[in-house]
Design a protein around this motif. Structure first.
Motif, PDB file in Angstrom:
ATOM      1  N   PRO A  34       0.808  -1.231   0.000  1.00  0.00           N
ATOM      2  CA  PRO A  34       0.000   0.000   0.000  1.00  0.00           C
ATOM      3  C   PRO A  34       0.837   1.275   0.000  1.00  0.00           C
ATOM      4  O   PRO A  34       0.473   2.252  -0.666  1.00  0.00           O
ATOM      5  CB  PRO A  34      -0.835  -0.127   1.287  1.00  0.00           C
ATOM      6  CG  PRO A  34      -0.909  -1.594   1.544  1.00  0.00           C
ATOM      7  CD  PRO A  34       0.419  -2.128   1.110  1.00  0.00           C
ATOM      8  N   LEU A  35       1.959   1.282   0.740  1.00  0.00           N
ATOM      9  CA  LEU A  35       2.794   2.476   0.759  1.00  0.00           C
ATOM     10  C   LEU A  35       3.408   2.735  -0.606  1.00  0.00           C
ATOM     11  O   LEU A  35       3.441   3.870  -1.088  1.00  0.00           O
ATOM     12  CB  LEU A  35       3.896   2.341   1.819  1.00  0.00           C
ATOM     13  CG  LEU A  35       3.492   2.609   3.267  1.00  0.00           C
ATOM     14  CD1 LEU A  35       4.627   2.282   4.220  1.00  0.00           C
ATOM     15  CD2 LEU A  35       3.058   4.062   3.459  1.00  0.00           C
ATOM     16  N   LEU A  36       3.908   1.692  -1.243  1.00  0.00           N
ATOM     17  CA  LEU A  36       4.501   1.877  -2.563  1.00  0.00           C
ATOM     18  C   LEU A  36       3.456   2.297  -3.597  1.00  0.00           C
ATOM     19  O   LEU A  36       3.727   3.132  -4.462  1.00  0.00           O
ATOM     20  CB  LEU A  36       5.224   0.604  -3.004  1.00  0.00           C
ATOM     21  CG  LEU A  36       6.732   0.550  -2.684  1.00  0.00           C
ATOM     22  CD1 LEU A  36       6.980   0.582  -1.188  1.00  0.00           C
ATOM     23  CD2 LEU A  36       7.386  -0.670  -3.302  1.00  0.00           C
ATOM     24  N   GLU A  37       2.274   1.714  -3.514  1.00  0.00           N
ATOM     25  CA  GLU A  37       1.211   2.086  -4.447  1.00  0.00           C
ATOM     26  C   GLU A  37       0.835   3.559  -4.305  1.00  0.00           C
ATOM     27  O   GLU A  37       0.433   4.203  -5.279  1.00  0.00           O
ATOM     28  CB  GLU A  37      -0.019   1.218  -4.202  1.00  0.00           C
ATOM     29  CG  GLU A  37       0.099  -0.195  -4.764  1.00  0.00           C
ATOM     30  CD  GLU A  37      -1.131  -1.034  -4.476  1.00  0.00           C
ATOM     31  OE1 GLU A  37      -1.488  -1.851  -5.344  1.00  0.00           O
ATOM     32  OE2 GLU A  37      -1.727  -0.880  -3.401  1.00  0.00           O
ATOM     33  N   SER A  38       0.976   4.095  -3.104  1.00  0.00           N
ATOM     34  CA  SER A  38       0.612   5.494  -2.866  1.00  0.00           C
ATOM     35  C   SER A  38       1.661   6.471  -3.379  1.00  0.00           C
ATOM     36  O   SER A  38       1.415   7.681  -3.440  1.00  0.00           O
ATOM     37  CB  SER A  38       0.395   5.731  -1.364  1.00  0.00           C
ATOM     38  OG  SER A  38       1.635   5.703  -0.664  1.00  0.00           O
ATOM     39  N   MET A  39       2.835   5.971  -3.752  1.00  0.00           N
ATOM     40  CA  MET A  39       3.912   6.844  -4.217  1.00  0.00           C
ATOM     41  C   MET A  39       3.724   7.215  -5.679  1.00  0.00           C
ATOM     42  O   MET A  39       3.209   6.443  -6.474  1.00  0.00           O
ATOM     43  CB  MET A  39       5.270   6.161  -4.032  1.00  0.00           C
ATOM     44  CG  MET A  39       5.661   5.897  -2.593  1.00  0.00           C
ATOM     45  SD  MET A  39       7.250   5.028  -2.481  1.00  0.00           S
ATOM     46  CE  MET A  39       7.254   4.596  -0.717  1.00  0.00           C
ATOM     47  N   ASP A  40       4.194   8.396  -6.029  1.00  0.00           N
ATOM     48  CA  ASP A  40       4.171   8.850  -7.414  1.00  0.00           C
ATOM     49  C   ASP A  40       5.171   8.043  -8.238  1.00  0.00           C
ATOM     50  O   ASP A  40       6.227   7.641  -7.737  1.00  0.00           O
ATOM     51  CB  ASP A  40       4.544  10.336  -7.449  1.00  0.00           C
ATOM     52  CG  ASP A  40       4.229  10.981  -8.781  1.00  0.00           C
ATOM     53  OD1 ASP A  40       4.901  10.634  -9.762  1.00  0.00           O
ATOM     54  OD2 ASP A  40       3.326  11.837  -8.824  1.00  0.00           O
ATOM     55  N   ASP A  41       4.847   7.791  -9.503  1.00  0.00           N
ATOM     56  CA  ASP A  41       5.780   7.081 -10.378  1.00  0.00           C
ATOM     57  C   ASP A  41       7.095   7.826 -10.542  1.00  0.00           C
ATOM     58  O   ASP A  41       8.108   7.226 -10.912  1.00  0.00           O
ATOM     59  CB  ASP A  41       5.149   6.857 -11.759  1.00  0.00           C
ATOM     60  CG  ASP A  41       4.160   5.689 -11.766  1.00  0.00           C
ATOM     61  OD1 ASP A  41       4.388   4.719 -11.025  1.00  0.00           O
ATOM     62  OD2 ASP A  41       3.162   5.761 -12.507  1.00  0.00           O
ATOM     63  N   LYS A  42       7.085   9.112 -10.256  1.00  0.00           N
ATOM     64  CA  LYS A  42       8.305   9.911 -10.341  1.00  0.00           C
ATOM     65  C   LYS A  42       9.367   9.381  -9.375  1.00  0.00           C
ATOM     66  O   LYS A  42      10.571   9.488  -9.649  1.00  0.00           O
ATOM     67  CB  LYS A  42       7.979  11.368 -10.024  1.00  0.00           C
ATOM     68  CG  LYS A  42       9.137  12.329 -10.160  1.00  0.00           C
ATOM     69  CD  LYS A  42       9.445  12.661 -11.592  1.00  0.00           C
ATOM     70  CE  LYS A  42      10.461  13.795 -11.680  1.00  0.00           C
ATOM     71  NZ  LYS A  42      10.868  14.077 -13.068  1.00  0.00           N
ATOM     72  N   VAL A  43       8.952   8.809  -8.251  1.00  0.00           N
ATOM     73  CA  VAL A  43       9.899   8.224  -7.290  1.00  0.00           C
ATOM     74  C   VAL A  43      10.715   7.131  -7.969  1.00  0.00           C
ATOM     75  O   VAL A  43      11.947   7.062  -7.839  1.00  0.00           O
ATOM     76  CB  VAL A  43       9.152   7.663  -6.061  1.00  0.00           C
ATOM     77  CG1 VAL A  43      10.108   6.869  -5.162  1.00  0.00           C
ATOM     78  CG2 VAL A  43       8.503   8.788  -5.269  1.00  0.00           C
ATOM     79  N   LEU A  44      10.028   6.278  -8.714  1.00  0.00           N
ATOM     80  CA  LEU A  44      10.688   5.167  -9.396  1.00  0.00           C
ATOM     81  C   LEU A  44      11.644   5.675 -10.471  1.00  0.00           C
ATOM     82  O   LEU A  44      12.770   5.183 -10.613  1.00  0.00           O
ATOM     83  CB  LEU A  44       9.631   4.246 -10.006  1.00  0.00           C
ATOM     84  CG  LEU A  44      10.016   2.792 -10.272  1.00  0.00           C
ATOM     85  CD1 LEU A  44      10.576   2.125  -9.041  1.00  0.00           C
ATOM     86  CD2 LEU A  44       8.814   2.028 -10.803  1.00  0.00           C
ATOM     87  N   GLU A  45      11.200   6.674 -11.203  1.00  0.00           N
ATOM     88  CA  GLU A  45      12.046   7.262 -12.238  1.00  0.00           C
ATOM     89  C   GLU A  45      13.305   7.878 -11.640  1.00  0.00           C
ATOM     90  O   GLU A  45      14.424   7.675 -12.130  1.00  0.00           O
ATOM     91  CB  GLU A  45      11.251   8.328 -12.992  1.00  0.00           C
ATOM     92  CG  GLU A  45      12.050   9.091 -14.036  1.00  0.00           C
ATOM     93  CD  GLU A  45      11.242  10.231 -14.638  1.00  0.00           C
ATOM     94  OE1 GLU A  45      11.857  11.265 -14.963  1.00  0.00           O
ATOM     95  OE2 GLU A  45      10.012  10.090 -14.770  1.00  0.00           O
ATOM     96  N   GLN A  46      13.128   8.602 -10.532  1.00  0.00           N
ATOM     97  CA  GLN A  46      14.274   9.275  -9.926  1.00  0.00           C
ATOM     98  C   GLN A  46      15.287   8.299  -9.344  1.00  0.00           C
ATOM     99  O   GLN A  46      16.496   8.462  -9.525  1.00  0.00           O
ATOM    100  CB  GLN A  46      13.787  10.250  -8.844  1.00  0.00           C
ATOM    101  CG  GLN A  46      13.114  11.491  -9.404  1.00  0.00           C
ATOM    102  CD  GLN A  46      12.837  12.517  -8.328  1.00  0.00           C
ATOM    103  OE1 GLN A  46      12.418  12.188  -7.219  1.00  0.00           O
ATOM    104  NE2 GLN A  46      13.074  13.787  -8.644  1.00  0.00           N
ATOM    105  N   ILE A  47      14.821   7.276  -8.635  1.00  0.00           N
ATOM    106  CA  ILE A  47      15.776   6.352  -8.017  1.00  0.00           C
ATOM    107  C   ILE A  47      16.482   5.505  -9.071  1.00  0.00           C
ATOM    108  O   ILE A  47      17.648   5.111  -8.891  1.00  0.00           O
ATOM    109  CB  ILE A  47      15.089   5.478  -6.936  1.00  0.00           C
ATOM    110  CG1 ILE A  47      16.134   4.901  -5.975  1.00  0.00           C
ATOM    111  CG2 ILE A  47      14.221   4.409  -7.535  1.00  0.00           C
ATOM    112  CD1 ILE A  47      16.913   5.924  -5.181  1.00  0.00           C
TER     113      ILE A  47
END
Length: 475
Positions: A34-47
């Motif tokens: 649930p925490l990961l689902e709540s994150m913006d896809d931008k988080v994944l792009e940035q990391i």
């Protein structure tokens, strides 16, 4: 965030699989589904972009409270080896260099302060300078400010702000080596000369809290915590100086990356090889900003103690711990059976050394370092303890993490109404900005209970105590 793009390794650990032709290191994300689902896809792009930087050791990681930021995601962790071409990035430290939390335990209990809680809130608000550009009573000349940048909390103690005992419970004992005030611009210094001993704005706060629950009795005893006890937490950083350093060095680091042939997947990841002249210059300035923040929180500790003694003459406030969450620290970590000196970027992430670590004060060595996960006015905060088995370069979450932007929050909530609702819950807010309250509404953040639980379940740190807010002073 679309979890279908991820592969789950463990219940609270995920990875982003490499795509054909993609060149980068490993990406790890800590947290519940649930925490990961709540994150913006931008988080994944940035990391993923962080994982493409040269000299990365291990994986580029996000903590359970991650959200997107400038360059690195907030809640991002990455370590680099200077001897193997590793880089240092201002975007991996953040603009508010060494922003962190100083927590103080008291000899007061909730029933002791309740009759004078409103008076305490008013006096703290009057005593603690808070707000955008707000200055304090302390005005420093250039020579004095350079002494701050070299001495950190040691300088503050020498000037009568607090005592030597405080230093044992601050990261680096209150002063990081390698600060070079000459590497800090005159504009950065000018911005800071009137801002020592000030709280700032945004998500910064001073909270009077009560220990509501104990999860780990042994660690709580070592930390001197018990249910019903009053705790004070001070969340702030290096103010205008740190922000200006971040701004000043972005251009220099970007030019250094170009000169060294470093491909930047995102221009916000401006960086330089650690051993380059530009990398060393930024390190000297960043260390100066860390000392500025440590001195700032030390002065605020002194002002808080004075205010408490004015209303409660028998009060005693001791430093529980002071930990930063916007830094790059030089640390030894064991990699493939060998100890290596790494430069660990933690942006919106807290250092979380486990039991028996040599850098911990003797009082805490058996249980591990205190870790503070800050809340947001109405949601409470957590004290945790670092774990020996931490697989994220001894890092953990630093707060609840934003779920909505400040613009989204201010469009949804009204400050005055929020203050009234929180007062009905027994939480007194004192602020100079109703818009600031709306931007920092509890609902604008992730659920702090879920973040703390995920931090524990991921093996990063274990919960020790839950702190419920009673008074919150904001800019």
């Amino acid at each position: 965030m679309n979890l279908q793009r991820l592969r789950q390794i463990q219940p609270y650990l995920w990875t982003l699989p490499l795509q054909p032709g993609e060149k980068r290191g490993e990406v790890l994300l800590y947290g519940s589904a649930p925490l990961l689902e709540s994150m913006d896809d931008k988080v994944l792009e940035q990391i993923a972009h962080v994982a493409a930087l040269p000299g990365l050791v291990g994986a580029a990681m996000t903590m359970p409270d991650a959200h997107w930021g400038y360059g690195f995601p907030i809640g991002g962790v990455a370590a680099f080896d200077a001897e193997r071409g590793g880089v240092i990035s201002a975007g991996g430290v953040g603009f508010d260099i060494s922003c962190g939390i100083r927590s103080l335990r008291s000899n007061m209990r909730l029933q002791d302060v309740t009759p004078k809680l409103a008076t305490l809130a008013d006096r703290l608000f009057q005593t603690i300078p808070a707000g955008v550009g707000e200055e304090g009573a302390l005005k420093l000349d250039p020579k004095q400010l350079d002494q701050v940048l070299l001495g950190g909390a040691h300088w503050a103690v020498q000037q009568g702000y607090g005592n030597e005992a405080d230093l044992d419970y601050i990261e680096e004992r209150g002063c990081v080596a390698g600060a070079i005030p000459a590497n800090v611009s005159e504009l950065a210094k000018k911005r800071q000369r009137g801002e020592m001993g000030t709280l700032g704005s945004g998500n910064h706060y001073l909270e009077v809290q009560v220990v509501d629950r104990i999860f780990d009795e042994a660690a709580a005893q070592a930390y001197g915590l018990q249910e019903g006890q009053i705790v004070i937490s001070i969340h702030c950083g290096s103010r205008g100086l740190g922000h200006q350093i971040g701004t000043d060095y972005l251009v220099m680091l970007a030019k250094a990356a170009s000169r060294c042939g470093i491909h930047l997947p995102d221009r916000e990841l401006a960086c330089a090889p650690i051993n380059s002249p530009e990398g060393q210059q930024y390190l000297g300035a960043m260390h100066a900003a860390i000392n500025c923040a440590l001195a700032n929180r030390q002065i605020l500790t002194h002002l808080t103690r004075e205010t408490f003694r004015e209303i409660f003459p028998a009060s005693k406030l001791e430093t529980l711990f002071d930990v930063s969450h916007n830094t790059c620290k030089q640390e030894h970590h064991v990699i493939d059976g060998q100890s290596r000196l790494l430069y660990v970027h933690r942006k919106g992430a807290t250092r979380a050394f486990g039991p028996e670590h040599a850098m911990l004060p003797k009082r805490y060595r058996a249980v591990g370092q205190p870790v503070i996960i800050g809340g947001s006015m109405g949601t409470g905060s957590y004290v945790l303890a670092g774990n020996s088995g931490n697989s994220a370069f001894a890092s953990a979450s630093h707060g609840a993490g934003r779920a909505l932007s400040r613009r989204q929050a201010s469009a949804r909530w009204q400050g005055k109404q929020l203050i009234g609702e929180l007062a009905q819950q027994g939480i007194l807010i004192r602020t100079r900005s109703m818009r600031g309250v709306a931007e920092e509404a509890p609902g604008a953040y992730k659920d702090v209970d879920s973040v703390a639980e995920a931090t524990e379940q991921a093996g990063l740190a274990r919960r020790v105590a839950f702190l419920r807010p009673k008074v919150c002073v904001k800019g």
